[in-house]
Structures are given as C-alpha cells and as structure tokens.
Motif scaffolding. Structure first.
Motif, PDB file in Angstrom:
ATOM      1  N   VAL A  73       0.866  -1.052  -0.037  1.00  0.00           N
ATOM      2  CA  VAL A  73      -0.073  -0.064  -0.010  1.00  0.00           C
ATOM      3  C   VAL A  73       0.845   1.304   0.091  1.00  0.00           C
ATOM      4  CG1 VAL A  73      -1.759  -1.268   0.972  1.00  0.00           C
ATOM      5  CG2 VAL A  73      -0.211  -0.027   2.464  1.00  0.00           C
ATOM      6  N   SER A  74       2.013   1.215   0.157  1.00  0.00           N
ATOM      7  CA  SER A  74       2.841   2.273   0.512  1.00  0.00           C
ATOM      8  C   SER A  74       3.273   2.830  -1.148  1.00  0.00           C
ATOM      9  CB  SER A  74       4.396   1.877   0.826  1.00  0.00           C
ATOM     10  OG  SER A  74       4.899   1.155   0.093  1.00  0.00           O
ATOM     11  N   GLN A  75       2.973   1.945  -2.256  1.00  0.00           N
ATOM     12  CA  GLN A  75       3.124   2.513  -3.663  1.00  0.00           C
ATOM     13  C   GLN A  75       1.897   3.144  -4.137  1.00  0.00           C
ATOM     14  OE1 GLN A  75       5.837   0.644  -6.115  1.00  0.00           O
ATOM     15  NE2 GLN A  75       6.176  -0.837  -4.718  1.00  0.00           N
ATOM     16  N   LEU A  76       0.449   3.158  -3.069  1.00  0.00           N
ATOM     17  CA  LEU A  76      -0.361   3.534  -3.830  1.00  0.00           C
ATOM     18  C   LEU A  76      -0.751   5.061  -3.590  1.00  0.00           C
ATOM     19  CD1 LEU A  76      -3.123   1.253  -1.797  1.00  0.00           C
ATOM     20  CD2 LEU A  76      -2.672   1.228  -4.536  1.00  0.00           C
ATOM     21  N   PRO A  77      -1.594   5.928  -4.429  1.00  0.00           N
ATOM     22  CA  PRO A  77      -1.482   7.287  -4.347  1.00  0.00           C
ATOM     23  C   PRO A  77      -1.930   7.807  -2.760  1.00  0.00           C
ATOM     24  CG  PRO A  77      -2.775   6.537  -6.138  1.00  0.00           C
ATOM     25  CD  PRO A  77      -2.205   5.446  -5.577  1.00  0.00           C
ATOM     26  N   LYS A  78      -1.392   8.819  -2.222  1.00  0.00           N
ATOM     27  CA  LYS A  78      -1.805   9.047  -1.064  1.00  0.00           C
ATOM     28  C   LYS A  78      -3.276   8.977  -0.258  1.00  0.00           C
ATOM     29  CE  LYS A  78       2.546  10.412   0.179  1.00  0.00           C
ATOM     30  NZ  LYS A  78       3.466   9.507   0.698  1.00  0.00           N
ATOM     31  N   PRO A  79      -4.347   9.416  -1.070  1.00  0.00           N
ATOM     32  CA  PRO A  79      -5.632   9.349  -0.414  1.00  0.00           C
ATOM     33  C   PRO A  79      -5.845   7.816  -0.329  1.00  0.00           C
ATOM     34  CG  PRO A  79      -5.527  10.785  -2.426  1.00  0.00           C
ATOM     35  CD  PRO A  79      -4.219  10.271  -2.533  1.00  0.00           C
ATOM     36  N   PHE A  80      -5.424   6.966  -1.185  1.00  0.00           N
ATOM     37  CA  PHE A  80      -5.760   5.467  -1.040  1.00  0.00           C
ATOM     38  C   PHE A  80      -4.941   5.051   0.376  1.00  0.00           C
ATOM     39  CE2 PHE A  80      -6.930   6.210  -5.266  1.00  0.00           C
ATOM     40  CZ  PHE A  80      -8.083   5.768  -5.315  1.00  0.00           C
ATOM     41  N   GLN A  81      -3.479   5.549   0.513  1.00  0.00           N
ATOM     42  CA  GLN A  81      -2.738   5.086   1.487  1.00  0.00           C
ATOM     43  C   GLN A  81      -3.365   5.541   2.819  1.00  0.00           C
ATOM     44  OE1 GLN A  81       1.477   6.090   1.440  1.00  0.00           O
ATOM     45  NE2 GLN A  81       1.501   5.988  -0.634  1.00  0.00           N
ATOM     46  N   LEU A  82      -4.399   6.719   2.789  1.00  0.00           N
ATOM     47  CA  LEU A  82      -5.043   6.818   4.116  1.00  0.00           C
ATOM     48  C   LEU A  82      -6.020   5.937   4.489  1.00  0.00           C
ATOM     49  CD1 LEU A  82      -4.854  10.930   3.783  1.00  0.00           C
ATOM     50  CD2 LEU A  82      -3.663   9.371   5.349  1.00  0.00           C
ATOM     51  N   SER A  83      -6.830   5.612   3.077  1.00  0.00           N
ATOM     52  CA  SER A  83      -7.943   4.624   3.165  1.00  0.00           C
ATOM     53  C   SER A  83      -7.306   3.442   3.910  1.00  0.00           C
ATOM     54  CB  SER A  83      -8.616   4.573   2.031  1.00  0.00           C
ATOM     55  OG  SER A  83      -9.617   3.538   2.125  1.00  0.00           O
TER      56      SER A  83
END
Length: 197
Positions: free
Chosen positions: A155-165
């Motif tokens: 998940v560290s490579q997901l866009p920032k909003p998805f990392q928060l989710s």
C-alpha cells in the motif's frame, strides 16, 4: 498547489468515494507451496499462492487504480554466538492494472509486462512467482538454513488518498505473512525443500 496535482488528488478522492461500501467477500493471499530448486549456477525459488481480491480491490483495479504486490524472500542460518546469518534476501515488485484502451489487464515486473483478457488470468500468473534466489557460493553444503517467503499488497506505492484509506480499512490489507521452511543444500543431488498447506 499546481493544477495537475489538484486534479490528480480530486480524481483519487472521487475514485475512493465511488467505491461501494457493501460488505466485500473474503480476500485471500495464502501460500500453498514453496520450493528451492537447484540450477546450474544457483537456486531458484518457486512458490504457489492462492490470490483472491475482495470486491473493493477488484473495483479499484477495474477503475484504473494500479495495485502493487511485493514478493519477499529471505534465507537465514542460525548462529548461537551472534545474529542469524542472511546469505540471501530480495524483494520483487509486481504492478497489476487495467488498461482501458485495450481492455486488458497488465501485470509487470520492472520494465517487462504481460497482458491478459481477464483479471483471473493475471492473478494466476501473479500467484506463481519463479525467480533466481541466490548462487551456489552463498550456501555451504551440509548446513541447515531457513528459507522464508511472503507476498503482500504494497500500500506504500498507492496514491496518498488510498494510503490513508488503507490505514483505516481492512479491505486494503492483503498479506500472506512470512512462511518458513528448512533448506539443506546437497552438493551432489541439489535437493529442495517444499512446504505444503
């Protein structure tokens, strides 16, 4: 804030908001088998995982969000007088995404990628990594080692909003956990060790 960045953040937020909040089916990332196989110049790790995405992850891929998976390998030898020796360890990243123009799923490792007509076909290839692990000079015949493998959604490579989710939502957690098995190189026969579920 640059206009492109604002647009990208708004797109990501819109994508998160449009994903359904209905209960998802159980997701799975489970190791079925792992084996070290002898080759002329070294050892290859082959593994077989059961990879199933939940509804939220499937919809995210189908809407254009790439998912990143990491296959991790370690080889260790216990030492009573010091920390364990680690003669080999590596991680291989995979990117899974849907290409809307060709209507195909793509799975890439580095600069190489392969296209598939269905998500199931792409997941089948992802679930069976086969990679060079280490060369023969890194291990000693007759010694006992512990090999460990795992696969996880990175998940560290997901866009920032998805990392928060992902930090607050279990639907974004997919990890096989480390599975360990003994390995004893045999210089004459080049044996291997297998773990079965």
């Amino acid at each position: 804030m640059p206009k492109r960045l604002v647009e990208a953040l708004l797109f990501a937020l819109l994508l998160v908001c449009t994903l359904p909040i209905t209960p998802a089916r159980a997701d799975t990332l489970e190791l079925r088998e792992a084996r070290l196989e002898a080759q002329d110049d070294g050892w290859i790790i082959t593994a077989d995982f059961n990879v199933e995405l939940n509804q939220r992850l499937e919809e995210a891929v189908n809407r254009g969000l790439p998912l990143y998976f990491s296959f991790d390998f370690e080889l260790a030898r216990s030492r009573w007088y010091w920390f364990d020796e680690k003669p080999a360890e590596f991680s291989q990243s995979y990117k899974l995404w849907y290409h809307a123009l060709t209507r195909q799923y793509r799975l890439s490792a580095g600069t190489l990628y392969q296209s598939f007509n269905s998500l199931g076909e792409a997941l089948r290839l992802l679930s069976r990594p086969r990679l060079p692990a280490f060369d023969r000079a890194r291990v000693r015949p007759g010694e006992t080692y512990t090999a460990a493998v795992r696969m996880r959604l990175d998940v560290s490579q997901l866009p920032k909003p998805f990392q928060l989710s992902a930090m607050t939502n279990r639907d974004w957690t997919l990890d096989s956990d480390w599975k360990r098995f003994p390995f004893r190189p045999d210089a004459a026969a080049g044996n291997s060790t297998t773990e079965r579920k």
